[in-house]
Design a protein around this motif. Sequence first.
Motif, PDB file in Angstrom:
ATOM      1  N   UNK A  47      13.568  -6.917  92.878  1.00  0.00           N
ATOM      2  CA  UNK A  47      12.817  -6.084  91.904  1.00  0.00           C
ATOM      3  C   UNK A  47      13.747  -5.215  91.453  1.00  0.00           C
ATOM      4  N   UNK A  48      14.485  -4.584  92.124  1.00  0.00           N
ATOM      5  CA  UNK A  48      15.343  -3.485  91.410  1.00  0.00           C
ATOM      6  C   UNK A  48      16.455  -4.227  90.926  1.00  0.00           C
ATOM      7  N   UNK A  49      17.006  -5.457  90.948  1.00  0.00           N
ATOM      8  CA  UNK A  49      17.899  -5.903  90.133  1.00  0.00           C
ATOM      9  C   UNK A  49      17.364  -6.333  88.825  1.00  0.00           C
ATOM     10  N   UNK A  50      15.961  -6.794  88.742  1.00  0.00           N
ATOM     11  CA  UNK A  50      15.284  -7.083  87.650  1.00  0.00           C
ATOM     12  C   UNK A  50      14.799  -5.994  86.861  1.00  0.00           C
ATOM     13  N   UNK A  51      15.279  -4.729  87.344  1.00  0.00           N
ATOM     14  CA  UNK A  51      14.952  -3.462  86.404  1.00  0.00           C
ATOM     15  C   UNK A  51      13.468  -2.851  86.983  1.00  0.00           C
ATOM     16  N   UNK A  52      13.312  -3.220  87.997  1.00  0.00           N
ATOM     17  CA  UNK A  52      11.961  -2.378  88.419  1.00  0.00           C
ATOM     18  C   UNK A  52      12.108  -1.089  88.964  1.00  0.00           C
ATOM     19  N   UNK A  53      11.937  -0.128  88.104  1.00  0.00           N
ATOM     20  CA  UNK A  53      12.137   1.193  88.349  1.00  0.00           C
ATOM     21  C   UNK A  53      10.794   1.794  88.731  1.00  0.00           C
ATOM     22  N   UNK A  54       9.676   1.032  88.983  1.00  0.00           N
ATOM     23  CA  UNK A  54       8.189   1.469  89.143  1.00  0.00           C
ATOM     24  C   UNK A  54       7.945   1.316  90.741  1.00  0.00           C
ATOM     25  N   UNK A  55       9.074   1.115  91.447  1.00  0.00           N
ATOM     26  CA  UNK A  55       8.704   0.554  92.929  1.00  0.00           C
ATOM     27  C   UNK A  55       8.169   2.046  93.613  1.00  0.00           C
ATOM     28  N   UNK A  56       7.113   2.211  94.154  1.00  0.00           N
ATOM     29  CA  UNK A  56       6.532   3.227  94.900  1.00  0.00           C
ATOM     30  C   UNK A  56       7.171   3.556  95.983  1.00  0.00           C
ATOM     31  N   UNK A  57       7.791   4.940  95.880  1.00  0.00           N
ATOM     32  CA  UNK A  57       8.548   5.382  97.190  1.00  0.00           C
ATOM     33  C   UNK A  57       8.067   6.665  97.626  1.00  0.00           C
ATOM     34  N   UNK A  58       8.098   7.212  98.666  1.00  0.00           N
ATOM     35  CA  UNK A  58       8.536   6.690  99.805  1.00  0.00           C
ATOM     36  C   UNK A  58       7.527   5.441 100.460  1.00  0.00           C
ATOM     37  N   UNK A  59       7.995   4.674 101.242  1.00  0.00           N
ATOM     38  CA  UNK A  59       7.398   3.576 101.722  1.00  0.00           C
ATOM     39  C   UNK A  59       7.955   2.957 102.807  1.00  0.00           C
ATOM     40  N   UNK A  60       7.214   2.699 103.982  1.00  0.00           N
ATOM     41  CA  UNK A  60       7.824   2.179 105.205  1.00  0.00           C
ATOM     42  C   UNK A  60       7.815   0.680 105.171  1.00  0.00           C
ATOM     43  N   UNK A  61       8.993  -0.087 105.333  1.00  0.00           N
ATOM     44  CA  UNK A  61       9.290  -1.359 105.521  1.00  0.00           C
ATOM     45  C   UNK A  61       9.694  -1.483 106.867  1.00  0.00           C
ATOM     46  N   UNK A  62       8.831  -2.031 107.566  1.00  0.00           N
ATOM     47  CA  UNK A  62       9.135  -1.897 109.009  1.00  0.00           C
ATOM     48  C   UNK A  62       9.377  -0.811 109.530  1.00  0.00           C
ATOM     49  N   UNK A  63      10.614  -0.614 110.423  1.00  0.00           N
ATOM     50  CA  UNK A  63      11.079   0.764 110.701  1.00  0.00           C
ATOM     51  C   UNK A  63      11.652   1.647 109.898  1.00  0.00           C
ATOM     52  N   UNK A  64      11.849   0.829 108.732  1.00  0.00           N
ATOM     53  CA  UNK A  64      12.628   1.865 107.763  1.00  0.00           C
ATOM     54  C   UNK A  64      11.894   2.282 106.439  1.00  0.00           C
TER      55      UNK A  64
END
Length: 152
Positions: free
Chosen positions: A82-99
Amino acid sequence: MILSVDTSGTEQIAAWFYSAAGVAAVLFAWVANEALTHGTKRVDRMAMMPAAVSVVGIAVYRPGLRLAFRANRSALDGWANQIERGGSSLATPRWVGPFLIRRAVMRYGSYPALTLDPDPTGPTALVRSDRIPGNEWSSIRLSEDWLLYSED
């Protein structure tokens, strides 16, 4: 899950080492108490326990990190795509497993980075890149195309 400590980046890594050191300190205090109450014969065998716990803690750190990464790789790849496709609307902060992903950006315009620790003096990120973007000593290779990178 033990890895889901509310820390990120190198802080999470340090938590493993501090945990091992804490266990070693408790065992050392126990061994010292045994030495004072029962003499040194019994203590000779027990004196190696803190050292053994420390060695085991250090030995399982990287495999544990890689295991956590592999268990969540598909989600991390999805974010990177998504970042490579220009997805600047990713909701952060967000847990992805332990990260805990605090920021998702393209670094230097060439590779996606999932920032774990946004410290302005040197962020720590999961980076999808086939090359190490800086100092080799400050990164941990997680797969052929992913690494945990900490800037100076």
